[in-house]
Design a protein around this motif. Structure first.
Motif, PDB file in Angstrom:
ATOM      1  N   THR A   1      -5.193   0.892  -0.142  1.00 28.07           N
ATOM      2  CA  THR A   1      -5.069   1.206   0.914  1.00 28.07           C
ATOM      3  C   THR A   1      -5.382   0.295   1.961  1.00 28.07           C
ATOM      4  OG1 THR A   1      -4.464   2.627  -0.431  1.00 28.07           O
ATOM      5  CG2 THR A   1      -4.775   3.207   2.144  1.00 28.07           C
TER       6      THR A   1
ATOM      7  N   ALA B   1       0.970  -1.274  -0.494  1.00 25.31           N
ATOM      8  CA  ALA B   1       0.200  -0.449  -0.162  1.00 25.31           C
ATOM      9  C   ALA B   1       0.857   1.569  -0.112  1.00 25.31           C
ATOM     10  CB  ALA B   1      -1.005   0.050   0.874  1.00 25.31           C
TER      11      ALA B   1
ATOM     12  N   LEU C   1       0.581   4.263  -2.847  1.00 25.98           N
ATOM     13  CA  LEU C   1       1.063   5.403  -2.691  1.00 25.98           C
ATOM     14  C   LEU C   1       1.303   6.904  -3.015  1.00 25.98           C
ATOM     15  CD1 LEU C   1      -1.755   5.091   0.554  1.00 25.98           C
ATOM     16  CD2 LEU C   1      -2.159   5.724  -1.685  1.00 25.98           C
TER      17      LEU C   1
ATOM     18  N   LYS D   1      -5.765   2.216  -5.619  1.00 27.07           N
ATOM     19  CA  LYS D   1      -5.503   2.584  -4.405  1.00 27.07           C
ATOM     20  C   LYS D   1      -6.601   2.083  -3.252  1.00 27.07           C
ATOM     21  CE  LYS D   1      -2.193   6.072  -6.292  1.00 27.07           C
ATOM     22  NZ  LYS D   1      -1.584   7.456  -6.634  1.00 27.07           N
TER      23      LYS D   1
END
Lengths: 445, 341
Positions: free
Chosen positions: B118, B33, B37, B114
């Motif tokens: 996440t 993640a 990111l 994304k």
């Protein structure tokens, strides 16, 4: 000490979890078998379409299996979190199949991982297909072991209670209880049947959306054929289930059929309403209940009058039973008509309206699964362990169960949306036509 | 060896298996993640995915095995822990579900999304934190018996420094274990960029790990003197574990012998985990529940052990096959094949 609100919310939360889990669990049990059959046909007939069918189903299966695994973990722990008093007793009597289930699940998980990540690794396709056998066995055995636990709750045996103590515990006798054979067979067959009709409904939908590809036609034919076989087998097992109930849980059968007075020549009551204890507007099939219960039109069937009122299951299970059976019959008829029409070259099965009915068959089968489980669970009330422990005695005493219900409902919503979006994206971006074209290109190069 | 001792040893071993595999898994999800990111997914995502993909479902089974076995061998734990853990474990379950499902959604349906990445990366870090509360509760002091039913004292639990130091340790341990493991894995995959990055993460987390581990021992002293005594009685196991930790970190620092480093990492945690387990004996929930008074009947225990032996005979070869085909398969690790369905 019984915490009434905890009992109530525990029941609701368990119902919500099971109702959600069972959809993905059913897919998890049935689809591996279908993948195996398709891949086998593909290898045998050297037909790439069937191989692709297996491959595409396997791809979608990954998404549903993920939700099945996590919600299965949830219900596994919720049994102890919501029903600690029950699990303390059940743990001593029926822990064996639960423990076996983890092994079956383990076995399935390992080989599923291998199967998914070794497409094209083996020279010989058959070797790759062999990897599916442990997946399919593991999946079906998981269902068997869990159903054994449920069967035990309906027909507990294999122990004695003396002065409130559990003694003479026989784990195998507890597993092979009278409810087990029909329940296990019913759960497995309906899972296979539902998966066949669910995938058939996707094929029919693609055809309706204008795809004329051979692939969908082959898949529809295969699935309707399999669905028919499983649906007929389900009906036969359903008949045995009736006989089991008449013998061992007559109150459940009586409540499901609105059979209030013990009587011979019992008719089967379909639909209708209860007005002050009287059945109105119902369709009655003469002698049918006696036949269902004892294979004999004049046999006596025990009614609810033999049981104290506080041990009657809720009467609304009658509608659950009717709904489940109607859908089952409808699916037998639908698949039979489809197969007959193919054989006799009737063309109406290619019309839009008929395909829409096939599309509806998938969701309808899922509804039948839900109705069946509600019938099984609500029909056992007021008992958690029939005759031994009432539902309220098994529930937790802790606070905040209602809050947990809200949290878990939110979770299931997120999982439902996520899985649908992921599946949609997976197949929308890669329709069968593109995949076949791409493979041709690659082979050409 | 008594049946209950066999039972608890097997379960503890499985729990250790879960702790290690899940730590690698959760940490990897977090690093993935992080890289998605920060738009550096080119460095890490590949190697992380290649390791995780075929094994993620197996991780979960270790957990299921542990709690089903627990209820089987020690049914009274269902009553005690089932009643008091409703809220904490429900939260863990929700996180676990989001993590497991969204991992699959992202990997197979929406690669590089994304939000999904996440969601499962963060959930993965919170899971060990929420599960670690169970260890804290087992130490005693947070449960009272009211009308013969156990009740959890939330306020005492959440204001205790012990709780929070165990939470911190669990998170740091996850990040450390995972980083060390992935350093080795990426190195094996000849992905030196990823390996160096993971090495950096591993070194960063090594100091906080040491500090939080020492902190917990200090907390223990104040929390429950009896339990502290018991821990001190196996001090030498903890000491060996600490030495192994220093050797691991040293190898990492010197960039030497990564294979050995991973073995030392596992041994270090195994020693600490079992030392903790031994010090916990015989209590399952201090002071209410021991492995002796909560044990199931003999018939069931023998049946469970027989099933366990048969099951292990089936599973161990299967697990070896899984690892041979993926984790220890050079071509697979290096990403030469892409044979996903």
């Amino acid at each position: 000490m019984i915490n009434d609100s905890a009992v109530f919310w525990s029941r609701i939360l368990t119902e919500v979890t099971l109702s959600f889990h069972i959809i993905y669990a059913t897919i998890g049990v049935g689809v591996p078998i279908l993948i195996m059959i398709a891949q086998w046909i593909g290898i045998k007939n050297n037909d790439e379409h069937y191989i692709l069918m297996a491959r595409r189903w396997a791809r979608g299966f990954v998404i549903t299996v993920a939700v099945g695994v996590v919600t299965g973990t949830v219900i596994g722990l919720q049994l102890s979190l919501l029903w600690p008093n029950f699990m303390q007793v059940a743990g001593q009597l029926i822990a064996l199949p639960l423990f076996m289930e983890t092994f079956a699940f383990f076995f399935e998980a390992i080989f599923l991982g291998i199967y998914l990540y070794t497409w094209d690794r083996f020279e010989n396709q058959k070797k790759h297909m062999l990897l599916l056998i442990p997946v399919a066995i593991g999946a079906s055995m998981s269902a068997v072991f869990i159903t054994v636990l449920n069967a035990f709750m309906n027909a507990p045996q294999g122990f004695d209670i003396v002065d409130g103590q559990l003694i003479n515990i026989q784990p195998l006798v507890a597993m092979f209880n009278p409810a087990m054979p029909t329940k296990v067979a019913h759960v497995l067959l309906t899972a296979y049947m539902t998966c066949a009709f669910l995938l058939a409904s996707i094929a029919a939908y693609r055809l309706l959306r204008g795809s004329t590809h051979e692939y969908h036609k082959k898949s529809l034919y295969l699935l309707m054929k399999l669905g028919f076989i499983f649906a007929v087998a389900t009906a036969i097992v359903g008949d045995f289930s009736g006989k089991y109930l008449a013998e061992y849980q007559p109150e459940k059968l009586a409540a499901a059929e609105w059979h209030f007075e013990t009587a011979p020549n019992a008719p089967l009551v379909l639909f209708g309403v209860l007005d002050d204890g009287e059945v109105k507007y119902a369709l009655k099939i003469p002698f049918a209940l006696s036949i269902l219960a004892h294979n004999n039109p004049t046999a006596e069937v025990i009614g609810l009058d033999q049981f104290p009122v506080d041990e009657h299951p809720p009467y609304y299970i009658h509608y659950l039973f009717d709904g489940m059976v109607m859908i089952g019959m409808f699916m037998v008829a639908l698949s039979l008509i489809y197969l007959l029409a193919l054989w006799r070259d009737w063309t109406f099965i290619q019309t839009k309206w008929f395909r829409w009915i096939v599309v509806a068959g998938g969701p309808l089968s899922v509804i039948a699964i839900e109705l069946g489980w509600w019938l099984a669970e609500v029909g056992r009330q007021p008992w958690l362990l029939r005759g031994i422990m009432r539902t309220e005695q098994g529930a937790t005493t802790s606070e905040y169960v209602d809050l947990m219900l809200i949290l878990f409902s939110g979770l299931y919503f997120i999982l439902a949306v996520g899985s649908i979006l992921a599946l949609q994206r997976m197949f929308k971006n890669n329709p069968i036509e593109n995949e076949i074209a791409r493979r041709k290109e690659r082979d050409f190069v | 060896m008594s049946l209950e001792l066999i039972g608890i040893c097997v379960l503890w071993a499985f729990l250790f298996g879960y702790v290690i595999i899940a730590s690698i898994d959760f940490g990897a999800g977090f690093y993935n993640a992080y890289s998605v990111l920060t738009n550096r997914s080119d460095v890490l995502s590949d190697v992380i995915k290649r390791y995780l993909s075929p094994v993620w479902e197996v991780t979960n089974v270790f957990l299921v095995f542990f709690f089903v076995g627990m209820v089987g061998f020690f049914p009274q734990t269902a009553f005690y822990y089932g009643t008091i853990l409703l809220v904490p474990v429900s939260i863990s379950l929700i996180l676990l579900s989001i993590r497991g499902a969204y991992y699959a959604f992202e990997s197979y349906g929406m690669a590089g999304h994304k939000g999904y990445a996440t969601a499962y990366g963060l959930a993965g870090l919170l899971i060990p934190a929420s599960f670690s509360v169970v260890f804290t509760i087992s130490e005693g002091g947070f449960v009272e018996m009211v009308n013969n039913y156990p009740q959890l004292n939330y306020k005492a639990l959440f204001t205790s420094p012990l709780t929070w130091s165990i939470v911190v340790l669990s998170i740091v341990a996850v990040l450390y274990i995972s980083a060390v493991f992935l350093t080795w894995y990426a190195h094996k995959a000849r992905d030196h960029k990823a390996s160096n990055l993971m090495r950096k993460f591993a070194l960063i987390w090594s100091a906080p790990l040491a500090i939080s581990a020492v902190g917990i021992i200090i907390e223990f002293r104040g929390h429950n003197p009896f339990r502290f005594e018991k821990m001190v009685s196996v001090w030498w196991l903890f000491a060996i574990s600490a030495i192994l930790f220093f050797v691991t970190t040293w190898l990492l620092w010197m960039k030497r012998n990564y294979g050995m480093m991973v073995i030392l990492l596992f041994s270090q945690f195994a020693l600490a985990f079992f030392a903790y387990g031994i010090s916990h004996y015989p209590y399952l929930l201090y002071p209410y529940l021991t492995i002796h008074d909560s044990f199931t009947n003999k018939e069931m225990a023998i049946a469970l052990i027989i099933v366990f032996i048969l099951g292990a005979a089936l599973l161990i070869p299967s697990l070896i096959l899984l690892f041979k085909l993926f984790v220890f398969n050079k071509d697979y690790v290096r990403g030469i094949h892409d044979e996903h369905v």
